[in-house]
Design a protein around this motif. Structure first.
Motif, PDB file in Angstrom:
ATOM      1  N   HIS A 241      27.314 -58.706  -1.510  1.00  0.00           N
ATOM      2  CA  HIS A 241      28.589 -57.999  -1.548  1.00  0.00           C
ATOM      3  C   HIS A 241      28.312 -56.535  -1.892  1.00  0.00           C
ATOM      4  O   HIS A 241      27.558 -56.243  -2.816  1.00  0.00           O
ATOM      5  CB  HIS A 241      29.513 -58.607  -2.598  1.00  0.00           C
ATOM      6  CG  HIS A 241      29.772 -60.071  -2.406  1.00  0.00           C
ATOM      7  ND1 HIS A 241      30.941 -60.549  -1.847  1.00  0.00           N
ATOM      8  CD2 HIS A 241      29.011 -61.161  -2.687  1.00  0.00           C
ATOM      9  CE1 HIS A 241      30.888 -61.871  -1.803  1.00  0.00           C
ATOM     10  NE2 HIS A 241      29.726 -62.265  -2.300  1.00  0.00           N
ATOM     11  N   ASN A 242      28.955 -55.624  -1.164  1.00  0.00           N
ATOM     12  CA  ASN A 242      28.712 -54.195  -1.358  1.00  0.00           C
ATOM     13  C   ASN A 242      30.035 -53.439  -1.471  1.00  0.00           C
ATOM     14  O   ASN A 242      30.897 -53.529  -0.596  1.00  0.00           O
ATOM     15  CB  ASN A 242      27.910 -53.637  -0.181  1.00  0.00           C
ATOM     16  CG  ASN A 242      27.500 -52.195  -0.382  1.00  0.00           C
ATOM     17  OD1 ASN A 242      26.541 -51.913  -1.097  1.00  0.00           O
ATOM     18  ND2 ASN A 242      28.208 -51.276   0.254  1.00  0.00           N
ATOM     19  N   PHE A 243      30.187 -52.708  -2.574  1.00  0.00           N
ATOM     20  CA  PHE A 243      31.338 -51.831  -2.780  1.00  0.00           C
ATOM     21  C   PHE A 243      30.818 -50.392  -2.742  1.00  0.00           C
ATOM     22  O   PHE A 243      29.874 -50.059  -3.462  1.00  0.00           O
ATOM     23  CB  PHE A 243      32.000 -52.114  -4.127  1.00  0.00           C
ATOM     24  CG  PHE A 243      32.427 -53.555  -4.304  1.00  0.00           C
ATOM     25  CD1 PHE A 243      33.730 -53.942  -4.018  1.00  0.00           C
ATOM     26  CD2 PHE A 243      31.528 -54.515  -4.752  1.00  0.00           C
ATOM     27  CE1 PHE A 243      34.125 -55.265  -4.181  1.00  0.00           C
ATOM     28  CE2 PHE A 243      31.916 -55.835  -4.919  1.00  0.00           C
ATOM     29  CZ  PHE A 243      33.220 -56.215  -4.632  1.00  0.00           C
ATOM     30  N   GLU A 244      31.438 -49.543  -1.924  1.00  0.00           N
ATOM     31  CA  GLU A 244      30.835 -48.225  -1.675  1.00  0.00           C
ATOM     32  C   GLU A 244      31.886 -47.143  -1.502  1.00  0.00           C
ATOM     33  O   GLU A 244      32.946 -47.369  -0.903  1.00  0.00           O
ATOM     34  CB  GLU A 244      29.965 -48.302  -0.418  1.00  0.00           C
ATOM     35  CG  GLU A 244      29.201 -47.047  -0.085  1.00  0.00           C
ATOM     36  CD  GLU A 244      28.140 -47.299   0.981  1.00  0.00           C
ATOM     37  OE1 GLU A 244      27.758 -46.319   1.649  1.00  0.00           O
ATOM     38  OE2 GLU A 244      27.708 -48.457   1.143  1.00  0.00           O
ATOM     39  N   VAL A 245      31.596 -45.959  -2.021  1.00  0.00           N
ATOM     40  CA  VAL A 245      32.365 -44.749  -1.714  1.00  0.00           C
ATOM     41  C   VAL A 245      31.364 -43.705  -1.241  1.00  0.00           C
ATOM     42  O   VAL A 245      30.241 -43.621  -1.757  1.00  0.00           O
ATOM     43  CB  VAL A 245      33.162 -44.232  -2.926  1.00  0.00           C
ATOM     44  CG1 VAL A 245      34.274 -45.194  -3.294  1.00  0.00           C
ATOM     45  CG2 VAL A 245      32.257 -43.977  -4.126  1.00  0.00           C
ATOM     46  N   GLY A 246      31.766 -42.915  -0.265  1.00  0.00           N
ATOM     47  CA  GLY A 246      30.831 -41.933   0.275  1.00  0.00           C
ATOM     48  C   GLY A 246      31.541 -40.743   0.869  1.00  0.00           C
ATOM     49  O   GLY A 246      32.751 -40.767   1.129  1.00  0.00           O
ATOM     50  N   ALA A 247      30.763 -39.690   1.106  1.00  0.00           N
ATOM     51  CA  ALA A 247      31.284 -38.480   1.734  1.00  0.00           C
ATOM     52  C   ALA A 247      30.171 -37.832   2.533  1.00  0.00           C
ATOM     53  O   ALA A 247      28.996 -37.896   2.162  1.00  0.00           O
ATOM     54  CB  ALA A 247      31.820 -37.507   0.687  1.00  0.00           C
ATOM     55  N   LYS A 248      30.529 -37.228   3.653  1.00  0.00           N
ATOM     56  CA  LYS A 248      29.565 -36.489   4.475  1.00  0.00           C
ATOM     57  C   LYS A 248      30.259 -35.260   5.028  1.00  0.00           C
ATOM     58  O   LYS A 248      31.473 -35.273   5.287  1.00  0.00           O
ATOM     59  CB  LYS A 248      29.004 -37.373   5.590  1.00  0.00           C
ATOM     60  CG  LYS A 248      30.055 -37.988   6.499  1.00  0.00           C
ATOM     61  CD  LYS A 248      29.428 -38.868   7.576  1.00  0.00           C
ATOM     62  CE  LYS A 248      28.882 -40.168   7.002  1.00  0.00           C
ATOM     63  NZ  LYS A 248      28.406 -41.093   8.070  1.00  0.00           N
ATOM     64  N   GLY A 249      29.507 -34.176   5.152  1.00  0.00           N
ATOM     65  CA  GLY A 249      30.147 -32.950   5.584  1.00  0.00           C
ATOM     66  C   GLY A 249      29.193 -31.951   6.194  1.00  0.00           C
ATOM     67  O   GLY A 249      27.969 -32.068   6.065  1.00  0.00           O
ATOM     68  N   ILE A 250      29.768 -30.961   6.872  1.00  0.00           N
ATOM     69  CA  ILE A 250      29.043 -29.856   7.493  1.00  0.00           C
ATOM     70  C   ILE A 250      29.714 -28.573   7.024  1.00  0.00           C
ATOM     71  O   ILE A 250      30.927 -28.394   7.209  1.00  0.00           O
ATOM     72  CB  ILE A 250      29.086 -29.935   9.025  1.00  0.00           C
ATOM     73  CG1 ILE A 250      28.605 -31.301   9.513  1.00  0.00           C
ATOM     74  CG2 ILE A 250      28.263 -28.816   9.651  1.00  0.00           C
ATOM     75  CD1 ILE A 250      28.854 -31.552  10.980  1.00  0.00           C
ATOM     76  N   THR A 251      28.972 -27.675   6.392  1.00  0.00           N
ATOM     77  CA  THR A 251      29.551 -26.444   5.844  1.00  0.00           C
ATOM     78  C   THR A 251      28.749 -25.234   6.302  1.00  0.00           C
ATOM     79  O   THR A 251      27.700 -25.356   6.937  1.00  0.00           O
ATOM     80  CB  THR A 251      29.567 -26.493   4.305  1.00  0.00           C
ATOM     81  OG1 THR A 251      28.214 -26.542   3.824  1.00  0.00           O
ATOM     82  CG2 THR A 251      30.319 -27.717   3.809  1.00  0.00           C
TER      83      THR A 251
END
Length: 679
Positions: free
Chosen positions: A496-506
């Motif tokens: 079981h996997n609980f995940e929060v994430g973010a990805k971006g280009i700046t």
């Protein structure tokens, strides 16, 4: 799909690449590879449909084809060492590799459960019934490699317990003639010289309708480990040969067809392990061989509102090796021959109509067979048995876009059913009248996925998800089935996997990042232990303790000025055992692992960094690349003579593997020169 275009010829200049290698590692690849698309619009198929990488709510690393072509030594395994959260261990059996993503690894390379990470070459899945060996393969002329971190049980099935590695090779281009190649030589500290060569040709046969692409390569990687007791220097040399052919056709704008053949042969003089003195004490030859032949076919059709794709594959896999057993008798080796045949068929439907709903649905069938043959002079007869698996699955995923596409809700589900048989082919007792042992069990699972994705702009994505992954179960060995039928088959384990994430280009594309925080709960882990049944001790595989913990994956790439790329990755996971792992002995139970210990083959940290500098050299382009990789110490605890012995790798680039204090070594510092050309 291809589109009708005028025939064109692409001309290129030779590229001179000088590679600086630290500890044998290839220069690092970024999660958002600048060679793939400078504006960040990298297209991936991680969710089995074409999407911008930036929009995919999964922690995904992408290694671009241009960088893979420029890699100056090693194959796919070498490139993967630079991916955050991914660790590779060279196995003692047949020169294969074992993959761990986010610290989740099989308990052993052979007969201890299938790989915890699914591995694909195009549409061909490499997944043995109950062994975790995976092949290295040539990284030349690939479109990209995608590494999906975390469980992918909904879309990819049983072996995607905590991740997927997808090798996507270039399709034949319908619109242009193309020729390219590379050649390189290198020298390794304390070892032999190495050389390699690869070439690819793309030929349109019928303009805009039919084309063929052929890729061929070889590598002679010089050895660097001596066997003084045999009088042999540099015993672990490796010879690799491979051929790949793809035929692509687009008879109409709606219909596309692809056929592929890939053949690989890898022969190694000896495994890459050494003792504390840096050499092998063996008195016998220890050759290894890893071969595979794969055949694939794909038919796709664009209907109004959806596409339908049928992907069929057939794989033949051979893994042969010798292990040193001279401690039991002069000049004795354990000969292991593992051969697999795997047929798969997948039907995939994807929506294409505009609107706030997207959906995918599909069905999957697999027929797999592993044949194991082992010989050792102490055995009354060869060990010769077969594992068979026939499985099917149905899956679907639905996404609803809200607030003008700034928020998306996704749900997915997969049902899996696997009928697994263990069959003794010849009696291990050596008695021809012995009744052959066999057993068949059925395992099934339902795995869900749920995601909330926030997309405020084209350059930023955030998500929160819950997903499950699983591995199918399997039967005990014929010896256990015959002598201890009360020991049950190994059940499926589940993660079981609980995940929060973010990805971006700046900064106008000059800086990219990908970050994820997750929590893992792994239940019923498949483990090799001793079992006490009616006061008799048996070595078996059982469902043992669970493990849990938080983790982090970080990747960042910067391009401050043209011609300069700097990047790095970092991964930490706190995956520890929830309960002790206890094995049985004649003297009573012994604790092999305590609560809070790390699992075998599970590093806590991985990290990498790289710098690429490109500069003109007359009419050519020069490139200076540097990289560094780090993998934290890997624990292993082994029961030997009734005593638990703990071993920890002493070098972050190597793995210590056995009670004899052996170490598995990556290739030492290597310097080389590589020449590439394209037409």
């Amino acid at each position: 799909m291809g589109h009708p275009m005028k025939r064109s010829v692409r001309f290129g200049v030779a590229t001179l690449t000088v590679a600086w290698l630290l500890g044998g590692a290839a220069y690092a690849q970024s999660a958002v590879d600048p060679d793939a698309a400078a504006d960040g619009d990298i297209v991936v198929t991680a969710q089995k449909r074409q999407e911008r990488l930036q929009d995919v709510p999964i922690s995904v690393a992408v290694l671009g084809g241009a960088r893979l072509d420029a890699q100056s030594n090693g194959g796919v395994t070498e490139a993967l060492r630079n991916v955050a959260g991914l660790s590779l261990t060279t196995t003692a059996q047949g020169g294969g590799s074992q993959i761990a993503i986010r610290g989740v690894a099989a308990n052993g390379a052979t007969l201890a459960g299938s790989s915890t990470s699914a591995f694909y070459i195009d549409s061909v899945p490499f997944g043995l019934v109950k062994s975790a060996i995976l092949p290295d393969t040539n990284a030349y002329d690939m479109e990209r490699i995608e590494v999906l971190r975390g469980p992918q049980g909904t879309l990819y099935g049983a072996n995607a317990l905590n991740g997927v590695v997808r090798l996507l090779t270039n399709e034949a281009r319908l619109d242009r003639f193309e020729v390219k190649g590379r050649a390189g030589v290198s020298t390794t500290k304390g070892g032999e010289a190495s050389y390699r060569g690869d070439a690819a040709i793309n030929v349109p046969i019928v303009e805009a309708k039919l084309a063929v692409r052929i890729v061929a390569g070889f590598e002679n990687a010089g050895g660097w480990i001596d066997q003084p007791n045999r009088g042999v220097k540099d015993a672990n040399d490796t010879k690799s040969r491979n051929v790949r052919v793809k035929l692509n056709a687009q008879p109409t704008d709606r219909l596309n067809i692809g056929l592929g053949v890939s053949i690989s042969r890898i022969d190694q003089g000896s495994p890459n392990y050494v003792n504390a003195g840096g050499f092998q004490t063996t008195t016998v030859k220890l050759p290894q061989r890893l071969d595979y032949d794969s055949y694939s076919g794909r038919i796709g059709y664009d209907f109004d509102g959806f596409t339908a794709t049928s992907a069929t594959s057939y794989l033949k896999f051979t893994n042969v090796g010798e292990r040193d057993y001279t401690s039991l008798g002069a000049l004795q080796t354990l000969h292991t021959d593992l051969r697999s045949k795997i047929f798969t068929e997948e039907l995939l439907l994807n929506s294409t109509s505009e609107g706030s709903w997207r959906w995918s649905a599909g069905a999957f069938y697999r027929d797999a067979q592993d044949d194991l043959n082992q010989t050792l002079f102490l055995l009354p007869a060869p060990i010769n048995f077969r594992d068979k698996s026939r499985s099917y699955a149905a899956f679907g995923q639905l996404t609803k876009a809200l607030f003008d596409g700034k928020l998306e809700l996704t749900g997915g589900l997969r049902y899996f059913n696997d009928r697994v048989s263990q069959v003794e082919v010849t009696p291990v007792t050596g008695n021809p009248a012995q009744v052959l042992a066999s057993r068949t069990e059925t395992f099934d699972a339902v795995t869900p996925r749920a995601v909330i994705t926030y997309l405020p702009s084209r350059s930023f994505t955030a998500y929160a998800s819950y997903s499950q992954g699983f591995r199918s179960g399997f039967n005990q060995s014929p010896t256990i089935i015959r002598s201890a039928p009360g020991i049950p088959p190994v059940k499926a384990d589940r993660l079981h996997n609980f995940e929060v994430g973010a990805k971006g280009i700046t900064l106008d594309g000059a800086l990219t990042f990908d970050a994820a925080l997750y929590y893992i709960k792994w239940k019923d882990i498949q483990q090799n232990l001793n079992v006490n049944l009616n006061n008799v001790i048996y070595a078996a595989t059982v469902n043992g303790s669970g493990a849990s913990g938080f983790g982090v994956d970080l990747t960042m790439t910067a391009r401050p000025v043209r011609g300069l790329d700097i990047g790095g990755t970092f991964s930490w996971n706190g995956l520890d055992l929830d309960d002790p792992v206890v094995t049985q002995t004649a003297g009573g139970p012994i604790t092999v692992y305590n609560r809070g210990d790390r699992l075998a083959f599970s590093p806590e940290y991985t990290a990498s960094g790289f710098v690429d500098i490109s500069f003109p050299v007359g009419s050519m382009e020069g490139k200076l690349s540097g990289s560094i990789n780090y993998r934290s110490k890997i624990p292993a605890q082994i029961l030997s003579a009734g005593v638990v012995r703990r071993f920890v790798s002493g070098d972050p680039l190597t793995t210590r593997a056995s009670p004899g204090a052996l170490q598995y070594r990556l290739r030492p510092r290597t310097f080389g020169l590589q020449l590439e050309f394209g037409l």
